[in-house]
Design an enzyme around this catalytic site. Structure first.
Site, PDB file in Angstrom:
ATOM      1  N   ASP A  93     -17.204   7.950   8.753  1.00  0.00           N
ATOM      2  CA  ASP A  93     -16.492   9.081   9.379  1.00  0.00           C
ATOM      3  C   ASP A  93     -16.208  10.146   8.332  1.00  0.00           C
ATOM      4  OD1 ASP A  93     -13.474   9.426  11.460  1.00  0.00           O
ATOM      5  OD2 ASP A  93     -15.345  10.573  11.342  1.00  0.00           O
ATOM      6  N   LYS A 134       1.164   4.578   7.366  1.00  0.00           N
ATOM      7  CA  LYS A 134       0.344   4.508   8.585  1.00  0.00           C
ATOM      8  C   LYS A 134       0.757   3.296   9.398  1.00  0.00           C
ATOM      9  CE  LYS A 134      -4.420   4.988  10.185  1.00  0.00           C
ATOM     10  NZ  LYS A 134      -5.790   5.365   9.752  1.00  0.00           N
ATOM     11  N   LEU A 182       2.820  13.256   9.910  1.00  0.00           N
ATOM     12  CA  LEU A 182       1.723  14.006   9.285  1.00  0.00           C
ATOM     13  C   LEU A 182       0.569  14.205  10.257  1.00  0.00           C
ATOM     14  CD1 LEU A 182       1.799  12.346   5.755  1.00  0.00           C
ATOM     15  CD2 LEU A 182       2.340  14.727   6.303  1.00  0.00           C
ATOM     16  N   GLY A 183       0.332  13.218  11.132  1.00  0.00           N
ATOM     17  CA  GLY A 183      -0.769  13.371  12.086  1.00  0.00           C
ATOM     18  C   GLY A 183      -1.117  12.056  12.741  1.00  0.00           C
ATOM     19  N   LYS A 184      -2.054  12.160  13.701  1.00  0.00           N
ATOM     20  CA  LYS A 184      -2.493  10.970  14.433  1.00  0.00           C
ATOM     21  C   LYS A 184      -3.947  10.696  14.125  1.00  0.00           C
ATOM     22  CE  LYS A 184       0.795  11.157  18.280  1.00  0.00           C
ATOM     23  NZ  LYS A 184       1.763  10.913  17.174  1.00  0.00           N
ATOM     24  N   GLY A 185      -4.317   9.411  13.899  1.00  0.00           N
ATOM     25  CA  GLY A 185      -5.719   9.069  13.646  1.00  0.00           C
ATOM     26  C   GLY A 185      -6.299   8.440  14.891  1.00  0.00           C
ATOM     27  N   ASN A 186      -7.337   7.595  14.738  1.00  0.00           N
ATOM     28  CA  ASN A 186      -7.978   6.962  15.897  1.00  0.00           C
ATOM     29  C   ASN A 186      -6.961   6.112  16.653  1.00  0.00           C
ATOM     30  OD1 ASN A 186     -10.374   8.130  15.071  1.00  0.00           O
ATOM     31  ND2 ASN A 186     -10.804   6.443  13.662  1.00  0.00           N
ATOM     32  N   PHE A 187      -6.390   5.106  15.969  1.00  0.00           N
ATOM     33  CA  PHE A 187      -5.418   4.246  16.682  1.00  0.00           C
ATOM     34  C   PHE A 187      -4.063   4.290  16.004  1.00  0.00           C
ATOM     35  CE2 PHE A 187      -9.028   2.786  18.828  1.00  0.00           C
ATOM     36  CZ  PHE A 187     -10.001   2.441  17.902  1.00  0.00           C
ATOM     37  N   GLY A 188      -3.948   5.087  14.909  1.00  0.00           N
ATOM     38  CA  GLY A 188      -2.695   5.024  14.155  1.00  0.00           C
ATOM     39  C   GLY A 188      -2.065   6.389  13.993  1.00  0.00           C
TER      40      GLY A 188
HETATM   41  C1  LIG Z   1      -3.589  10.576  10.595  1.00  0.00           C
HETATM   42  C2  LIG Z   1      -3.429  11.375   9.322  1.00  0.00           C
HETATM   43  N1  LIG Z   1      -3.458  12.784   9.656  1.00  0.00           N
HETATM   44  C3  LIG Z   1      -3.012  13.725   8.733  1.00  0.00           C
HETATM   45  N2  LIG Z   1      -2.648  13.393   7.466  1.00  0.00           N
HETATM   46  C4  LIG Z   1      -2.204  14.406   6.619  1.00  0.00           C
HETATM   47  C5  LIG Z   1      -1.793  14.097   5.260  1.00  0.00           C
HETATM   48  C6  LIG Z   1      -1.222  15.014   4.387  1.00  0.00           C
HETATM   49  N3  LIG Z   1      -0.978  14.412   3.204  1.00  0.00           N
HETATM   50  C7  LIG Z   1      -1.379  13.122   3.278  1.00  0.00           C
HETATM   51  N4  LIG Z   1      -1.333  12.164   2.324  1.00  0.00           N
HETATM   52  C8  LIG Z   1      -1.809  10.951   2.626  1.00  0.00           C
HETATM   53  C9  LIG Z   1      -2.325  10.662   3.882  1.00  0.00           C
HETATM   54 CL1  LIG Z   1      -2.944   9.042   4.196  1.00  0.00          CL
HETATM   55  C10 LIG Z   1      -2.391  11.603   4.889  1.00  0.00           C
HETATM   56  C11 LIG Z   1      -1.900  12.882   4.574  1.00  0.00           C
HETATM   57  N5  LIG Z   1      -2.148  15.701   6.999  1.00  0.00           N
HETATM   58  C12 LIG Z   1      -2.522  16.035   8.250  1.00  0.00           C
HETATM   59  C13 LIG Z   1      -2.963  15.064   9.144  1.00  0.00           C
HETATM   60  F1  LIG Z   1      -3.312  15.380  10.399  1.00  0.00           F
HETATM   61  C14 LIG Z   1      -4.561  10.995   8.370  1.00  0.00           C
HETATM   62  O1  LIG Z   1      -4.506   9.965   7.737  1.00  0.00           O
HETATM   63  N6  LIG Z   1      -5.625  11.829   8.385  1.00  0.00           N
HETATM   64  C15 LIG Z   1      -6.818  11.473   7.643  1.00  0.00           C
HETATM   65  C16 LIG Z   1      -6.714  12.032   6.238  1.00  0.00           C
HETATM   66  F2  LIG Z   1      -5.745  11.417   5.552  1.00  0.00           F
HETATM   67  F3  LIG Z   1      -7.881  11.854   5.616  1.00  0.00           F
HETATM   68  F4  LIG Z   1      -6.421  13.371   6.304  1.00  0.00           F
END
Ligand SMILES: C[C@H](Nc1nc(-c2c[nH]c3ncc(Cl)cc23)ncc1F)C(=O)NCC(F)(F)F
Length: 274
Positions: free
Chosen positions: A140, A46, A19-25
């Site tokens: 944040d 995560k 789904l994506g990358k955060g600060n360290f996770g």
């Molecule tokens: C690193 C992760 N990045 C991403 N997460 C998701 C996502 C979709 N659906 C989701 N459902 C539960 C969670 Cl925890 C994430 C997603 N989509 C795109 C992303 F780039 C993340 O936690 N981002 C912070 C936040 F959650 F606030 F968007």
């Protein structure tokens, strides 16, 4: 009612996509499928990217934080998955199918109404008020850290930088150097999260391109001291921009509380109804 699992067995956690990358996770979409018939629930999982001691401690704190939050406007904690040998662990959360508010706004910027944005802002204020009552500081708050649950519900997520304000203090002072999102203001919802109107980009433009590193925070402080603020986003109702300006008051005691913000939002919603 979806299962309120606490411990997830790694062997039943099926990776689907990242789904994506955060600060360290990193957060992955997984299906928890103990029956092995693809009927299990979708979850967001995560895990730490680095196994640096300090990041592990921060991750433990993040898990401690999110598992203590029970609010309609905050992403739900589902449980923990211990990896083989219990060396590393993974945080299991509810999966929000509409993704982050940033991508949702970019995709829907032509059909999102002011009313809808005011509804989202009001929900974020309610979530932030809940955090404040538990003496948590998110640190944040930005559209990239808001998730969209449906066309009418958003939730605050990513508690990686969240801290507790000690009982004998009234505010949290940034201590460790870490990456602080210095350019981020109150919800930049009303700019539809357009990259061209991104707080960092607009502030850098005002400060000038040739400044970098530690001097950056000093220059940002100066333009704020001189009362420069982000311009009003396109189509932003005057009452909303004045609400944003109040959130950016130089002296913190002049800024509205999250409950006062909700009153301002209610009054803006009245205007939108007429
Ligand atoms: C690193 C992760 N990045 C991403 N997460 C998701 C996502 C979709 N659906 C989701 N459902 C539960 C969670 Cl925890 C994430 C997603 N989509 C795109 C992303 F780039 C993340 O936690 N981002 C912070 C936040 F959650 F606030 F968007």
């Amino acid at each position: 009612k979806q299962q309120q699992q606490e411990v997830y067995e790694e062997r039943h956690l099926k990776f689907i996509s990242s789904l994506g990358k955060g600060n360290f996770g990193r957060v992955d979409l997984c299906r928890y499928d103990p029956l092995g018939d693809n009927t299990g629930e979708m979850v967001a999982v995560k895990q730490l990217q680095s196994n640096k001691q300090s990041n592990m401690a921060d991750f433990q704190r993040e898990i401690q934080t999110i598992s203590s939050l029970h609010c309609d406007y905050i992403v739900k904690y589902r449980g923990i998955c211990y990896s083989a040998g219990r060396l590393s662990m993974r945080l299991v959360m509810e999966f929000l199918p509409f993704g982050s508010l940033i991508s949702y706004m970019e995709k829907n910027k032509h059909i999102i109404t002011t009313r809808k944005m005011l509804l989202f802002t009001s929900q974020i204020c309610k979530g932030m008020e809940y955090l404040q009552n538990l003496r948590y500081v998110h640190r944040d708050l930005a559209a990239r850290n808001i998730l969209v649950s449906s066309d009418t519900l958003v939730k605050i997520a990513d508690f990686g930088l969240t801290k507790i304000v000690p009982l004998n203090k009234e505010y949290y002072r940034v201590t460790q150097s870490g990456e602080s999102p210095i350019f981020w203001y109150a919800p930049e919802l009303f700019s539809c999260c357009e990259q061209s109107r991104n707080p960092k980009r607009l502030s850098l433009h005002r400060i000038g391109g040739d400044i970098q590193g530690t001097m950056m925070a000093a220059h940002l402080f100066n333009i704020l001291k001189e009362n420069w603020r982000l311009p009003a986003p396109a189509m932003c109702p005057p009452k909303v921009y004045s609400m944003m300006m109040q959130c950016w008051a130089f002296n913190s005691e002049d800024r509205p509380t999250f409950s006062h913000l909700q009153d301002l939002i209610e009054s803006s919603l009245q205007d939108e109804r007429e």
